[in-house]
Structures are given as structure tokens and as C-alpha cells.
Motif scaffolding. Structure first.
Motif, mmCIF file in Angstrom:
data_model
loop_
_atom_site.group_PDB
_atom_site.id
_atom_site.type_symbol
_atom_site.label_atom_id
_atom_site.label_comp_id
_atom_site.label_asym_id
_atom_site.label_seq_id
_atom_site.Cartn_x
_atom_site.Cartn_y
_atom_site.Cartn_z
ATOM 1 N N THR A 86 0.837 -1.206 0.000
ATOM 2 C CA THR A 86 0.000 0.000 0.000
ATOM 3 C C THR A 86 0.868 1.250 0.000
ATOM 4 O OG1 THR A 86 -1.752 -1.157 1.186
ATOM 5 C CG2 THR A 86 -1.815 1.245 1.243
ATOM 6 N N SER A 87 1.900 1.255 0.822
ATOM 7 C CA SER A 87 2.809 2.402 0.913
ATOM 8 C C SER A 87 3.541 2.634 -0.408
ATOM 9 C CB SER A 87 3.809 2.173 2.048
ATOM 10 O OG SER A 87 4.747 3.198 2.091
ATOM 11 N N VAL A 88 4.056 1.563 -1.001
ATOM 12 C CA VAL A 88 4.770 1.679 -2.284
ATOM 13 C C VAL A 88 3.824 2.185 -3.362
ATOM 14 C CG1 VAL A 88 5.917 0.363 -4.119
ATOM 15 C CG2 VAL A 88 6.507 -0.067 -1.728
ATOM 16 N N LEU A 89 2.632 1.625 -3.418
ATOM 17 C CA LEU A 89 1.673 2.029 -4.446
ATOM 18 C C LEU A 89 1.254 3.487 -4.277
ATOM 19 C CD1 LEU A 89 0.276 0.974 -6.942
ATOM 20 C CD2 LEU A 89 -1.631 0.249 -5.506
ATOM 21 N N THR A 90 1.100 3.933 -3.049
ATOM 22 C CA THR A 90 0.782 5.344 -2.792
ATOM 23 C C THR A 90 1.894 6.247 -3.327
ATOM 24 O OG1 THR A 90 -0.509 4.774 -0.833
ATOM 25 C CG2 THR A 90 0.283 7.041 -0.978
ATOM 26 N N SER A 91 3.151 5.862 -3.087
ATOM 27 C CA SER A 91 4.292 6.640 -3.593
ATOM 28 C C SER A 91 4.331 6.633 -5.113
ATOM 29 C CB SER A 91 5.606 6.078 -3.047
ATOM 30 O OG SER A 91 5.664 6.213 -1.663
ATOM 31 N N LEU A 92 4.082 5.472 -5.708
ATOM 32 C CA LEU A 92 4.095 5.379 -7.169
ATOM 33 C C LEU A 92 2.972 6.210 -7.785
ATOM 34 C CD1 LEU A 92 4.910 1.579 -7.643
ATOM 35 C CD2 LEU A 92 6.446 3.533 -8.015
ATOM 36 N N LYS A 93 1.806 6.232 -7.158
ATOM 37 C CA LYS A 93 0.697 7.052 -7.659
ATOM 38 C C LYS A 93 1.059 8.537 -7.619
ATOM 39 C CE LYS A 93 -3.161 3.935 -6.655
ATOM 40 N NZ LYS A 93 -4.365 3.716 -5.851
ATOM 41 N N ALA A 94 1.769 8.942 -6.573
ATOM 42 C CA ALA A 94 2.231 10.336 -6.494
ATOM 43 C C ALA A 94 3.231 10.624 -7.611
ATOM 44 C CB ALA A 94 2.845 10.611 -5.126
ATOM 45 N N ASP A 95 4.080 9.636 -7.907
ATOM 46 C CA ASP A 95 5.031 9.789 -9.020
ATOM 47 C C ASP A 95 4.292 9.965 -10.343
ATOM 48 O OD1 ASP A 95 7.173 9.410 -7.288
ATOM 49 O OD2 ASP A 95 7.465 7.299 -7.824
ATOM 50 N N ILE A 96 3.257 9.158 -10.553
ATOM 51 C CA ILE A 96 2.502 9.201 -11.804
ATOM 52 C C ILE A 96 1.893 10.582 -12.020
ATOM 53 C CG2 ILE A 96 0.453 8.298 -12.985
ATOM 54 C CD1 ILE A 96 1.073 5.577 -11.565
ATOM 55 N N GLU A 97 1.387 11.183 -10.963
ATOM 56 C CA GLU A 97 0.771 12.511 -11.078
ATOM 57 C C GLU A 97 1.771 13.553 -11.577
ATOM 58 O OE1 GLU A 97 -2.453 13.244 -10.870
ATOM 59 O OE2 GLU A 97 -2.681 11.078 -10.638
ATOM 60 N N GLY A 136 9.216 7.664 -5.612
ATOM 61 C CA GLY A 136 8.707 6.373 -5.145
ATOM 62 C C GLY A 136 9.444 5.208 -5.783
ATOM 63 N N LEU A 137 9.729 5.336 -7.066
ATOM 64 C CA LEU A 137 10.472 4.303 -7.772
ATOM 65 C C LEU A 137 11.880 4.175 -7.210
ATOM 66 C CD1 LEU A 137 10.859 2.254 -10.083
ATOM 67 C CD2 LEU A 137 11.468 4.202 -11.553
ATOM 68 N N LYS A 138 12.552 5.299 -7.025
ATOM 69 C CA LYS A 138 13.922 5.269 -6.480
ATOM 70 C C LYS A 138 13.945 4.673 -5.074
ATOM 71 C CE LYS A 138 15.882 9.065 -9.128
ATOM 72 N NZ LYS A 138 17.226 8.709 -9.478
ATOM 73 N N SER A 139 12.938 4.979 -4.287
ATOM 74 C CA SER A 139 12.856 4.422 -2.939
ATOM 75 C C SER A 139 12.741 2.900 -2.995
ATOM 76 C CB SER A 139 11.672 5.022 -2.201
ATOM 77 O OG SER A 139 11.509 4.420 -0.946
ATOM 78 N N LEU A 140 11.864 2.401 -3.852
ATOM 79 C CA LEU A 140 11.693 0.955 -3.997
ATOM 80 C C LEU A 140 12.976 0.308 -4.511
ATOM 81 C CD1 LEU A 140 9.878 -1.562 -3.920
ATOM 82 C CD2 LEU A 140 9.213 -1.018 -6.278
ATOM 83 N N GLN A 141 13.599 0.921 -5.512
ATOM 84 C CA GLN A 141 14.846 0.386 -6.043
ATOM 85 C C GLN A 141 15.907 0.315 -4.949
ATOM 86 O OE1 GLN A 141 15.216 3.310 -9.188
ATOM 87 N NE2 GLN A 141 14.824 1.757 -10.762
ATOM 88 N N GLY A 142 16.025 1.376 -4.160
ATOM 89 C CA GLY A 142 17.011 1.400 -3.084
ATOM 90 C C GLY A 142 16.788 0.284 -2.068
ATOM 91 N N LYS A 143 15.525 0.057 -1.722
ATOM 92 C CA LYS A 143 15.205 -1.032 -0.788
ATOM 93 C C LYS A 143 15.560 -2.386 -1.388
ATOM 94 C CE LYS A 143 11.515 1.549 1.428
ATOM 95 N NZ LYS A 143 10.057 1.752 1.511
ATOM 96 N N MET A 144 15.308 -2.537 -2.670
ATOM 97 C CA MET A 144 15.627 -3.804 -3.327
ATOM 98 C C MET A 144 17.137 -4.018 -3.380
ATOM 99 S SD MET A 144 12.860 -4.059 -6.436
ATOM 100 C CE MET A 144 13.515 -5.656 -6.964
ATOM 101 N N TRP A 145 17.888 -2.977 -3.708
ATOM 102 C CA TRP A 145 19.347 -3.105 -3.751
ATOM 103 C C TRP A 145 19.901 -3.415 -2.370
ATOM 104 C CZ3 TRP A 145 19.388 2.069 -6.765
ATOM 105 C CH2 TRP A 145 19.028 1.852 -8.102
ATOM 106 N N LYS A 146 19.337 -2.770 -1.358
ATOM 107 C CA LYS A 146 19.811 -2.982 0.003
ATOM 108 C C LYS A 146 19.523 -4.422 0.459
ATOM 109 C CE LYS A 146 19.590 -0.996 4.628
ATOM 110 N NZ LYS A 146 19.015 0.053 5.461
ATOM 111 N N SER A 147 18.396 -4.967 0.050
ATOM 112 C CA SER A 147 18.030 -6.309 0.492
ATOM 113 C C SER A 147 18.710 -7.409 -0.324
ATOM 114 C CB SER A 147 16.519 -6.512 0.415
ATOM 115 O OG SER A 147 16.114 -6.638 -0.930
ATOM 116 N N GLY A 148 19.228 -7.044 -1.490
ATOM 117 C CA GLY A 148 19.809 -8.040 -2.382
ATOM 118 C C GLY A 148 21.312 -8.140 -2.260
ATOM 119 N N GLU A 149 21.830 -9.093 -2.963
ATOM 120 C CA GLU A 149 23.280 -9.262 -3.032
ATOM 121 C C GLU A 149 23.708 -8.978 -4.440
ATOM 122 O OE1 GLU A 149 24.779 -12.839 -1.328
ATOM 123 O OE2 GLU A 149 23.306 -12.793 0.272
ATOM 124 N N ILE A 150 24.282 -7.803 -4.633
ATOM 125 C CA ILE A 150 24.683 -7.388 -5.976
ATOM 126 C C ILE A 150 26.184 -7.483 -6.105
ATOM 127 C CG2 ILE A 150 24.653 -5.490 -7.601
ATOM 128 C CD1 ILE A 150 22.064 -4.583 -6.314
#
Length: 150
Positions: A86-97, A136-150
Motif C-alpha cells: 500500500t505504501s509503495v503504491l501510494t508513492s508510485l501514484k504520487a510519481d505518476i501525477e 517512489g520508484l527510487k525508494s523501492l529500487q534502493g530497498k531492493m538493492w539494500k536487500s539483495g546481493e549485488i
């Protein structure tokens, strides 16, 4: 042993200045006058630097980080709890606007806007495909990079 350490740091023969290229004492740069502009804000608690291209090749972002997000998007989003979705989608909707490219905005708005993991995945893929820079996209990407092993 302690004296040896002190001798290394208190060496009067050490060259001062940037990269030890010149014997310059830069302390004068930190003296503030009524007309000087400080190098850092006086009451700053955080200094955020954009170092892309300085510590790693810029291509690392395009060739490694962005493809990592797309390759792992489904697994990552499927593992999120509903409140985070819900939080991610809210951020993405704000990005879309804020999107000014009408075709991209329409494509995002055409995604079923219910609170679902599928909506998040679809919108992220559209934003990445169109190289949209969004909070919102950058926030999600950052969380994914932080949780992953790159």
C-alpha cells in the motif's frame, strides 16, 4: 608502541595540502567572516553526496543495478506485506501525477489502480522502461538493492 603512533601523526616533515601535492595549510578555508559562505551548512547533521560516476562507473547503474530490479521485482514485491505494498503504491501514484510525458502517464493510469502487488509490478516496469526518475520508484529500487546481493 604509543610513541611510534604519535610520531607518525605528529611528523613535522609531513607535506600538507591536497593529495600532498603542495605544502599548503587549508585551515584558512574554515575561517568564517561575515561575508563568507561556509563549505557546509552550519547546523547540518547529514551531508548527502551524489557520487555516481565517482566511486564506480556510471555504467554500473545502467548495466547492473537497474537490470537487477527488473529481474527480481516479482519475487521482491510478492514478499512484501500488504501495508508495505500500500505504501509503495501510494508513492508510485504520487510519481505518476508528476509525469509530464502524456503517453507514459496514460500507460501508468491504465494499470488497474487497486492496491495490489500486480499494480506495483506493472507500474514499476513502465517507469523503468521509460527511464522515468521518480521518488517512489527510487525508494523501492534502493530497498531492493539494500536487500539483495549485488
Amino acid at each position: 608502541e604509543e610513541a611510534a603512533k604519535r610520531k607518525k601523526t605528529d611528523n613535522d616533515n609531513a607535506v600538507k595540502g591536497f593529495n600532498a601535492a603542495k605544502d599548503i595549510d587549508n585551515a584558512v578555508d574554515f575561517i568564517l567572516t561575515p561575508h563568507s559562505i561556509p563549505l557546509l551548512p552550519r547546523h547540518a547533521k547529514v551531508l548527502l553526496l551524489d557520487i555516481e560516476g565517482c566511486t564506480t562507473a556510471i555504467s554500473f547503474v545502467k548495466d547492473v543495478l537497474f537490470p537487477y530490479v527488473l529481474a527480481n521485482l516479482d519475487t521482491y514485491v510478492d514478499g512484501l506485506p500488504e501495508d508495505e505494498v500500500t505504501s509503495v503504491l501510494t508513492s508510485l501514484k504520487a510519481d505518476i501525477e508528476k509525469i509530464t510525458i502524456e503517453d507514459v502517464k496514460k500507460e501508468c493510469l491504465d494499470v488497474k489502480q487497486d492496491v495490489s502487488k500486480d499494480a506495483v509490478k506493472s507500474i514499476v516496469k513502465i517507469l523503468v522502461k521509460n527511464d522515468i526518475k521518480a521518488t517512489g520508484l527510487k525508494s523501492l529500487q534502493g530497498k531492493m538493492w539494500k536487500s539483495g546481493e549485488i
